[in-house]
Design a protein around this motif. Structure first.
Motif, PDB file in Angstrom:
ATOM      1  N   ARG A  90      43.078  50.742  47.244  1.00  0.00           N
ATOM      2  CA  ARG A  90      42.520  50.669  45.742  1.00  0.00           C
ATOM      3  C   ARG A  90      42.480  49.311  45.244  1.00  0.00           C
ATOM      4  O   ARG A  90      41.571  48.768  45.000  1.00  0.00           O
ATOM      5  CB  ARG A  90      42.983  51.469  44.848  1.00  0.00           C
ATOM      6  CG  ARG A  90      42.219  52.054  43.964  1.00  0.00           C
ATOM      7  CD  ARG A  90      43.081  53.141  43.044  1.00  0.00           C
ATOM      8  NE  ARG A  90      42.932  54.445  43.504  1.00  0.00           N
ATOM      9  CZ  ARG A  90      43.668  55.518  43.057  1.00  0.00           C
ATOM     10  NH1 ARG A  90      45.045  55.136  42.546  1.00  0.00           N
ATOM     11  NH2 ARG A  90      43.504  56.721  43.495  1.00  0.00           N
ATOM     12  N   LEU A  91      43.483  48.653  45.834  1.00  0.00           N
ATOM     13  CA  LEU A  91      43.642  47.063  45.341  1.00  0.00           C
ATOM     14  C   LEU A  91      42.797  46.306  46.391  1.00  0.00           C
ATOM     15  O   LEU A  91      42.213  45.126  45.938  1.00  0.00           O
ATOM     16  CB  LEU A  91      45.412  46.652  45.689  1.00  0.00           C
ATOM     17  CG  LEU A  91      46.226  47.101  44.554  1.00  0.00           C
ATOM     18  CD1 LEU A  91      47.666  46.856  44.999  1.00  0.00           C
ATOM     19  CD2 LEU A  91      45.804  46.438  43.348  1.00  0.00           C
ATOM     20  N   GLU A  92      42.676  46.728  47.524  1.00  0.00           N
ATOM     21  CA  GLU A  92      41.487  45.931  48.354  1.00  0.00           C
ATOM     22  C   GLU A  92      40.298  46.158  47.990  1.00  0.00           C
ATOM     23  O   GLU A  92      39.405  45.242  47.945  1.00  0.00           O
ATOM     24  CB  GLU A  92      41.645  46.766  50.019  1.00  0.00           C
ATOM     25  CG  GLU A  92      43.042  46.260  50.629  1.00  0.00           C
ATOM     26  CD  GLU A  92      43.308  46.860  51.802  1.00  0.00           C
ATOM     27  OE1 GLU A  92      42.716  47.761  52.257  1.00  0.00           O
ATOM     28  OE2 GLU A  92      44.070  46.310  52.355  1.00  0.00           O
ATOM     29  N   GLN A  93      39.860  47.417  47.116  1.00  0.00           N
ATOM     30  CA  GLN A  93      38.754  47.284  46.473  1.00  0.00           C
ATOM     31  C   GLN A  93      38.498  46.538  45.322  1.00  0.00           C
ATOM     32  O   GLN A  93      37.474  45.912  45.034  1.00  0.00           O
ATOM     33  CB  GLN A  93      38.560  48.763  45.766  1.00  0.00           C
ATOM     34  CG  GLN A  93      37.911  49.837  46.803  1.00  0.00           C
ATOM     35  CD  GLN A  93      37.832  51.153  46.100  1.00  0.00           C
ATOM     36  OE1 GLN A  93      38.670  51.955  46.213  1.00  0.00           O
ATOM     37  NE2 GLN A  93      36.792  51.463  45.417  1.00  0.00           N
ATOM     38  N   VAL A  94      39.923  46.329  44.514  1.00  0.00           N
ATOM     39  CA  VAL A  94      39.731  45.473  43.635  1.00  0.00           C
ATOM     40  C   VAL A  94      39.505  44.061  44.175  1.00  0.00           C
ATOM     41  O   VAL A  94      38.652  43.258  43.534  1.00  0.00           O
ATOM     42  CB  VAL A  94      41.081  45.559  42.698  1.00  0.00           C
ATOM     43  CG1 VAL A  94      41.305  44.349  41.659  1.00  0.00           C
ATOM     44  CG2 VAL A  94      41.277  46.833  42.061  1.00  0.00           C
ATOM     45  N   PHE A  95      40.030  43.422  45.119  1.00  0.00           N
ATOM     46  CA  PHE A  95      39.710  42.077  45.462  1.00  0.00           C
ATOM     47  C   PHE A  95      38.325  42.237  46.116  1.00  0.00           C
ATOM     48  O   PHE A  95      37.803  41.108  45.575  1.00  0.00           O
ATOM     49  CB  PHE A  95      40.457  42.020  46.756  1.00  0.00           C
ATOM     50  CG  PHE A  95      41.862  41.693  46.906  1.00  0.00           C
ATOM     51  CD1 PHE A  95      42.232  40.363  46.135  1.00  0.00           C
ATOM     52  CD2 PHE A  95      43.039  42.514  46.988  1.00  0.00           C
ATOM     53  CE1 PHE A  95      43.645  39.901  46.011  1.00  0.00           C
ATOM     54  CE2 PHE A  95      44.522  42.155  46.903  1.00  0.00           C
ATOM     55  CZ  PHE A  95      44.679  40.819  46.317  1.00  0.00           C
ATOM     56  N   ILE A 164      37.315  47.726  37.227  1.00  0.00           N
ATOM     57  CA  ILE A 164      38.612  47.708  37.906  1.00  0.00           C
ATOM     58  C   ILE A 164      39.436  48.192  37.143  1.00  0.00           C
ATOM     59  O   ILE A 164      40.579  48.956  37.334  1.00  0.00           O
ATOM     60  CB  ILE A 164      38.875  46.046  37.909  1.00  0.00           C
ATOM     61  CG1 ILE A 164      38.025  45.332  39.062  1.00  0.00           C
ATOM     62  CG2 ILE A 164      40.351  45.890  38.208  1.00  0.00           C
ATOM     63  CD1 ILE A 164      38.042  43.933  38.784  1.00  0.00           C
ATOM     64  N   VAL A 165      39.458  48.388  35.721  1.00  0.00           N
ATOM     65  CA  VAL A 165      40.144  49.398  34.679  1.00  0.00           C
ATOM     66  C   VAL A 165      40.204  50.529  35.045  1.00  0.00           C
ATOM     67  O   VAL A 165      41.330  51.102  35.142  1.00  0.00           O
ATOM     68  CB  VAL A 165      39.479  48.843  33.237  1.00  0.00           C
ATOM     69  CG1 VAL A 165      40.292  50.318  32.463  1.00  0.00           C
ATOM     70  CG2 VAL A 165      39.448  47.680  32.695  1.00  0.00           C
ATOM     71  N   ALA A 166      39.355  50.990  35.593  1.00  0.00           N
ATOM     72  CA  ALA A 166      39.277  52.549  36.038  1.00  0.00           C
ATOM     73  C   ALA A 166      40.020  52.801  37.308  1.00  0.00           C
ATOM     74  O   ALA A 166      40.932  53.786  37.222  1.00  0.00           O
ATOM     75  CB  ALA A 166      38.034  52.979  36.195  1.00  0.00           C
ATOM     76  N   LEU A 167      39.791  51.781  38.020  1.00  0.00           N
ATOM     77  CA  LEU A 167      40.750  51.973  39.296  1.00  0.00           C
ATOM     78  C   LEU A 167      42.130  51.953  38.973  1.00  0.00           C
ATOM     79  O   LEU A 167      42.990  52.581  39.669  1.00  0.00           O
ATOM     80  CB  LEU A 167      40.301  50.990  40.329  1.00  0.00           C
ATOM     81  CG  LEU A 167      39.059  51.199  41.221  1.00  0.00           C
ATOM     82  CD1 LEU A 167      38.932  49.807  42.082  1.00  0.00           C
ATOM     83  CD2 LEU A 167      39.195  52.334  42.122  1.00  0.00           C
ATOM     84  N   LEU A 168      42.642  50.811  38.211  1.00  0.00           N
ATOM     85  CA  LEU A 168      44.003  50.530  38.050  1.00  0.00           C
ATOM     86  C   LEU A 168      44.588  51.668  37.021  1.00  0.00           C
ATOM     87  O   LEU A 168      45.864  51.891  37.389  1.00  0.00           O
ATOM     88  CB  LEU A 168      44.130  49.250  37.487  1.00  0.00           C
ATOM     89  CG  LEU A 168      43.628  48.063  38.326  1.00  0.00           C
ATOM     90  CD1 LEU A 168      43.863  46.676  37.554  1.00  0.00           C
ATOM     91  CD2 LEU A 168      44.442  47.912  39.556  1.00  0.00           C
TER      92      LEU A 168
END
Ligand code: FE
Ligand code: ZN
Ligand code: FE
Length: 205
Positions: A90-95, A164-168
């Motif tokens: 998920r963090l890789e998606q954020v990047f 990004i809010v939704a992912l985190l």
């Protein structure tokens, strides 16, 4: 009401400060901007930090689960390992959403928490006392993650990064769930077993 204008995406050289076009000449005197671009830098740094932490946990959790005696605890840790692997992705998606290459920056806090977990394993033998120690160590880790993701969600919201809010937020909820699971295991069985074990020892002594 809805603003469709997005904050400009950071340029490829994410570590270098992107020239802030018109505002640049105004902020020449100050090394650090305290406005939105300052927050974005801080957010990016914090993402790199938790990325390091999550990756470190994918190595630390198997060690904890291998050393657990309670099958319930072992199962919970194995389950959280696969959840943690998803957190890394998920963090890789954020990047990717920030047009950055995934980059891990050493998290001193997580390194310390993992070391503390290791020392619990060194100081105990297999059984309910060690299990109680593993839970304590893991809950410190979960609380650190909950604090971190809570802050990151707030920053992402301020920065207008709704995806990004939704992912985190998803990750934040999973960290909270893991914390509750560990509390449940501790309250229902392990802490009781651990205290029985130590009082049995006292009787025999
Ligand atoms: Fe996590
Ligand atoms: Zn950190
Ligand atoms: Fe976690």
């Amino acid at each position: 009401m809805k603003s469709t204008t997005k904050a400009p995406a950071p340029t490829v050289a994410a570590n270098k400060k992107a020239p802030a076009t018109k505002a640049a000449d105004k902020s020449m005197t100050k090394e650090r901007s305290t406005g939105a671009s300052g927050l974005r830098d801080f957010f990016e740094d914090a993402i790199k930090d938790i990325y390091w932490a999550e990756k470190a946990l994918t190595k630390a959790i198997p060690k904890m689960s291998k050393n657990a005696t309670s099958e319930e605890l072992e199962a919970a840790l194995n389950d959280h390992l696969s959840v943690t692997e998803e957190h890394v992705q998920r963090l890789e998606q954020v990047f990717e959403m920030m047009e950055m290459k995934p980059e891990a920056k050493k998290c001193e806090a997580m390194e310390g928490l993992i070391k503390e977990g290791d020392s619990i394993l060194e100081d105990t033998k297999a059984g309910p006392v060690r299990d109680a120690g593993i839970i304590a160590g893991c809950q410190k880790i979960e609380h650190y993650e909950i604090a971190t993701y809570g802050t990151l969600v707030t920053y992402a919201r301020i920065l207008g990064e709704d995806d990004i809010v939704a992912l985190l937020e998803q990750t934040l909820e999973e960290e909270k769930a893991a914390d509750h699971t560990l509390t449940g295991i501790a309250v229902n069985s392990i802490n009781l077993d651990a205290s029985n074990e130590s009082s049995n020892k006292n009787e025999k002594a």
